[in-house]
Structures are given as C-alpha cells and as structure tokens.
Design an enzyme around this catalytic site. Structure first.
Site, short mmCIF file in Angstrom:
data_model
loop_
_atom_site.label_atom_id
_atom_site.label_comp_id
_atom_site.label_asym_id
_atom_site.label_seq_id
_atom_site.Cartn_x
_atom_site.Cartn_y
_atom_site.Cartn_z
N CYS A 1 39.89 33.20 27.06
CA CYS A 1 38.60 32.61 27.39
C CYS A 1 37.74 32.36 26.13
CB CYS A 1 37.91 33.47 28.44
SG CYS A 1 36.81 32.52 29.47
N HIS B 1 41.54 35.12 32.57
CA HIS B 1 41.54 36.55 32.21
C HIS B 1 42.73 37.28 32.83
CE1 HIS B 1 37.55 36.94 30.29
NE2 HIS B 1 37.30 35.85 30.99
N GLU C 1 44.20 39.83 31.85
CA GLU C 1 44.06 41.29 31.67
C GLU C 1 43.41 41.97 32.87
OE1 GLU C 1 42.18 39.06 30.27
OE2 GLU C 1 40.09 39.70 30.31
N1 GLN Z 1 31.56 30.85 28.71
C1 GLN Z 1 31.99 31.69 27.64
C2 GLN Z 1 31.89 31.00 26.29
O1 GLN Z 1 31.69 29.85 26.22
C3 GLN Z 1 33.40 32.18 27.86
C4 GLN Z 1 33.49 33.03 29.10
C5 GLN Z 1 34.52 34.10 29.06
O2 GLN Z 1 35.02 34.47 28.00
N2 GLN Z 1 34.83 34.65 30.19
O3 GLN Z 1 32.03 31.62 25.31
#
Ligand code: GLN
Length: 200
Positions: free
Chosen positions: A81, A178, A180
């Site tokens: 992410c 995610h 994990e």
């Molecule tokens: N929206 C977050 C970002 O732009 C990422 C979200 C996440 O890591 N779950 O950094």
C-alpha cells in the site's frame, strides 16, 4: 539465517512482523525479523518490508532519518500500500515534495478508490492464494506496469493487485492491498525470493 527488517516509522508494523515470523515457520526458512527505525537498523538486512500507512508521512520521516538512499541498497524489498507508493517510479496524487524510492517501473494512482470509508476486501486471483479475503485500505490503484513487471495477483475486475519485478540484481514485490492482515503466504513467497537474492 536471513535478517529481515520491517520499517517501523509508522503504519502496519506489528502485523508484518507477525506475518513474517509465521511465514518463516511455515516455509522453514530461518529468519530474524527486526524493526528498522533508523539508518543504523538497515545495516546487514537481507530484505525489508515497507508497511502500509501514510506515504506522505513515511516519505517525510524517511528523508529526515536519512534512510531513502540506504533503502535502495537492500537486495529485496516488499512494499504494501503506502510502501508500494514509495516504490513506484510514478505515483499520481503525491503532495508537493513527497519523495519516494522510485524503484519499480509502475504508475500508481494514490487513494484511487476514495476515502477510508471506501476501503473494501476482495478475493484475489492469485496462484499463491486460495480464497482468503484481502483488505484494500484507502488503497492505491496500479494504473500501468512496465515491461519487466509481473502481475502475481489480480482483482476481480482484472486490475493488478500484487506485482513483482527483478531489476539490476534486486527483487521488488509490491501490493496495493494488505495481505499481512489475513495471510502469510505472500510473506512466504517474499522470504523465498529474499533467500534466492542472498545466494546471488
Ligand atoms: N492512502 C495511503 C497513502 O496514500 C495508503 C493507505 C495504506 O497504506 N493503507 O499513502
């Protein structure tokens, strides 16, 4: 014994530490999992995980800690992410001055599904997974991938969810989601790759 770091400045740190410990047991590859908080903690790592969180904050903290350049020297990196946003060559929707590692040949749209309330979970089409639901939390979208990038998992709409790339002797794994939170299978796969990279 492999030494695997989890970047521990912000975000989903403990979940990754636990998933990596489970993965090590499950696939029988011995790994010491350490939390990396400063530049010194990056010394001697065979691989590192960049957790999800907030990429703007992470980027600022990494720059302040003088860790950006050192991270690029690590042989295997797994970003989830916000971690993937840091690894992307191009990330749309960054704030001004937000620096990344720019390692993977991909273009990413930050916050592409909307706000935190538009977070969702989905079963992915992926040879490494069964029918575990994987969470997408204020997730980015992988918009396009370069020639050397392989798609490991897809969303039901066909969009890439987990990607990998071997580049200049290093291995990169990136997830828009995610894993994990619900499985350690992707961590097992990463651990195997980290072991291969150590052998050279
Ligand atoms: N929206 C977050 C970002 O732009 C990422 C979200 C996440 O890591 N779950 O950094």
């Amino acid at each position: 014994m492999l030494k695997i770091g989890v970047l521990a400045l912000q975000g989903n740190v403990i979940e990754h530490v636990k998933a990596m410990q489970k993965a090590s047991e499950a696939c029988g590859i011995e790994a010491q999992v350490v939390q990396a908080r400063d530049a010194q903690d990056l010394e001697g790592l065979d691989a590192i995980i960049l957790p999800g969180g907030e990429s703007t904050t992470l980027s600022l903290l990494l720059e302040r800690a003088g860790m950006l350049g050192l991270l690029k020297e690590i042989n295997a990196i797994f970003g989830t992410c916000a971690g993937l946003i840091l690894m992307a060559k191009k990330a749309n929707g960054k704030i001004e001055g937000q620096k990344g590692l720019e390692l993977m040949d991909v273009e990413i749209d930050r916050n592409a599904y909307g706000s935190q309330l538009d977070s969702f979970e989905s079963v992915l089409s992926c040879a490494l997974l069964d029918d575990e639901k994987i969470m997408f939390i204020r997730a980015p979208k992988i918009k396009s991938i370069g020639a050397g990038v392989n798609v490991l998992a897809k969303l039901p709409d066909g969009g890439a969810a987990i990607i990998e790339q071997e580049k200049e002797g290093k291995y990169y794994l990136g997830a828009a989601c995610h894993p994990e939170m619900s499985t350690c299978k992707i961590h097992e796969y990463f651990l195997q790759k980290a072991k291969e990279m150590k052998k050279g």
